[in-house]
Design a protein around this motif. Structure first.
Motif, PDB file in Angstrom:
ATOM      1  N   PRO A 282      40.176  95.027 -27.998  1.00 46.31           N
ATOM      2  CA  PRO A 282      40.597  96.137 -28.134  1.00 46.31           C
ATOM      3  C   PRO A 282      41.749  96.571 -28.661  1.00 46.31           C
ATOM      4  N   ARG A 283      42.875  95.667 -28.256  1.00 46.16           N
ATOM      5  CA  ARG A 283      44.057  95.591 -28.603  1.00 46.16           C
ATOM      6  C   ARG A 283      44.499  95.138 -29.987  1.00 46.16           C
ATOM      7  N   THR A 284      45.099  95.708 -30.632  1.00 46.62           N
ATOM      8  CA  THR A 284      45.468  94.788 -31.878  1.00 46.62           C
ATOM      9  C   THR A 284      46.856  93.954 -31.436  1.00 46.62           C
ATOM     10  N   MET A 285      46.762  92.734 -31.938  1.00 45.16           N
ATOM     11  CA  MET A 285      47.917  91.683 -31.433  1.00 45.16           C
ATOM     12  C   MET A 285      49.226  92.242 -32.287  1.00 45.16           C
ATOM     13  N   ASP A 286      50.367  92.132 -31.901  1.00 48.74           N
ATOM     14  CA  ASP A 286      51.457  92.202 -32.396  1.00 48.74           C
ATOM     15  C   ASP A 286      51.667  90.701 -33.107  1.00 48.74           C
ATOM     16  N   PRO A 287      52.160  90.723 -34.642  1.00 44.86           N
ATOM     17  CA  PRO A 287      52.342  89.402 -34.927  1.00 44.86           C
ATOM     18  C   PRO A 287      53.283  88.433 -34.434  1.00 44.86           C
ATOM     19  N   LYS A 288      54.325  89.170 -33.746  1.00 46.84           N
ATOM     20  CA  LYS A 288      55.190  88.303 -32.866  1.00 46.84           C
ATOM     21  C   LYS A 288      54.505  87.877 -31.750  1.00 46.84           C
ATOM     22  N   VAL A 289      53.661  88.625 -31.014  1.00 44.26           N
ATOM     23  CA  VAL A 289      52.743  87.869 -29.938  1.00 44.26           C
ATOM     24  C   VAL A 289      51.965  86.783 -30.409  1.00 44.26           C
ATOM     25  N   ALA A 290      51.263  87.126 -31.370  1.00 45.57           N
ATOM     26  CA  ALA A 290      50.547  86.135 -31.862  1.00 45.57           C
ATOM     27  C   ALA A 290      51.046  84.648 -32.511  1.00 45.57           C
ATOM     28  N   ALA A 291      52.258  84.874 -32.953  1.00 41.05           N
ATOM     29  CA  ALA A 291      53.048  83.645 -33.376  1.00 41.05           C
ATOM     30  C   ALA A 291      53.632  82.844 -31.866  1.00 41.05           C
ATOM     31  N   ALA A 292      54.076  83.745 -31.041  1.00 40.39           N
ATOM     32  CA  ALA A 292      54.104  82.979 -29.700  1.00 40.39           C
ATOM     33  C   ALA A 292      53.143  82.331 -29.077  1.00 40.39           C
ATOM     34  N   ILE A 293      51.785  82.957 -28.949  1.00 40.24           N
ATOM     35  CA  ILE A 293      50.679  82.503 -28.530  1.00 40.24           C
ATOM     36  C   ILE A 293      50.306  81.116 -29.515  1.00 40.24           C
ATOM     37  N   ALA A 294      50.306  81.312 -30.760  1.00 39.88           N
ATOM     38  CA  ALA A 294      50.197  79.988 -31.721  1.00 39.88           C
ATOM     39  C   ALA A 294      50.944  78.739 -31.224  1.00 39.88           C
TER      40      ALA A 294
END
Length: 169
Positions: free
Chosen positions: A58-70
């Protein structure tokens, strides 16, 4: 850190910050598949498959958060389906230090799927981790396996918190 820079070798960057001149495409994140919503920051290319995968979160993921997760997922060895429980609870910021996580395991304060575990016990996606720490019990379900300590916004993406509310002061 040298391996992170090596992933972008040979990439043609344009003035708008996209790779190879494709508008709206994010550079490939290490350890993530190009078609996953985490790699593209939650934005798909409009087909039904990407719309379904982005609607599940339900939450759209921030690109910075997605990059940190990756980046955190890339730190784990390739093909590993488990991570040490003491390392995981430290990585997702449930305890302050990894040694505190190991001490909690040895003291019987950490349970995985209802069983007391040693610090080296491996957790998998879908496991329920119960941690008694600082006067309250935390109950979380593992959604991502990481080994590297990450910031709070990224850490909350790695588990589902089913903890009871904290006791009143």
């Amino acid at each position: 850190m040298a391996s992170e820079g090596a992933q972008y070798e040979g990439t043609d960057w344009t003035k708008d910050g996209t790779a190879d001149g494709t508008a709206g495409a994010a550079p490939a994140s290490p350890g993530a598949a190009p078609e996953s919503p985490e790699a593209t920051g939650g934005s798909g290319n409009g087909d039904a498959q990407s719309a379904d995968s982005s609607s599940s979160d339900p939450r759209t993921m921030d690109p910075k958060v997605a990059a940190a997760i990756a980046a955190a997922e890339a730190a784990s060895p390739q093909g590993a389906s488990t991570v040490r429980v003491d390392s995981w609870i430290w990585s997702v910021r449930l305890v302050k230090t990894r040694s505190m996580g190991a001490t909690a395991c040895r003291g019987g304060h950490v349970r995985v799927n209802g069983e007391r575990v040693k610090p080296a016990h491996g957790v998998r996606v879908g496991d329920e981790v119960r941690l008694r720490h600082e006067g309250r019990e935390r109950v979380v379900v593992v959604t991502r396996l990481i080994r590297k300590r990450v910031g709070p916004p990224v850490a909350t993406q790695c588990y589902i918190d089913n903890s009871p509310p904290p006791p009143p002061r």
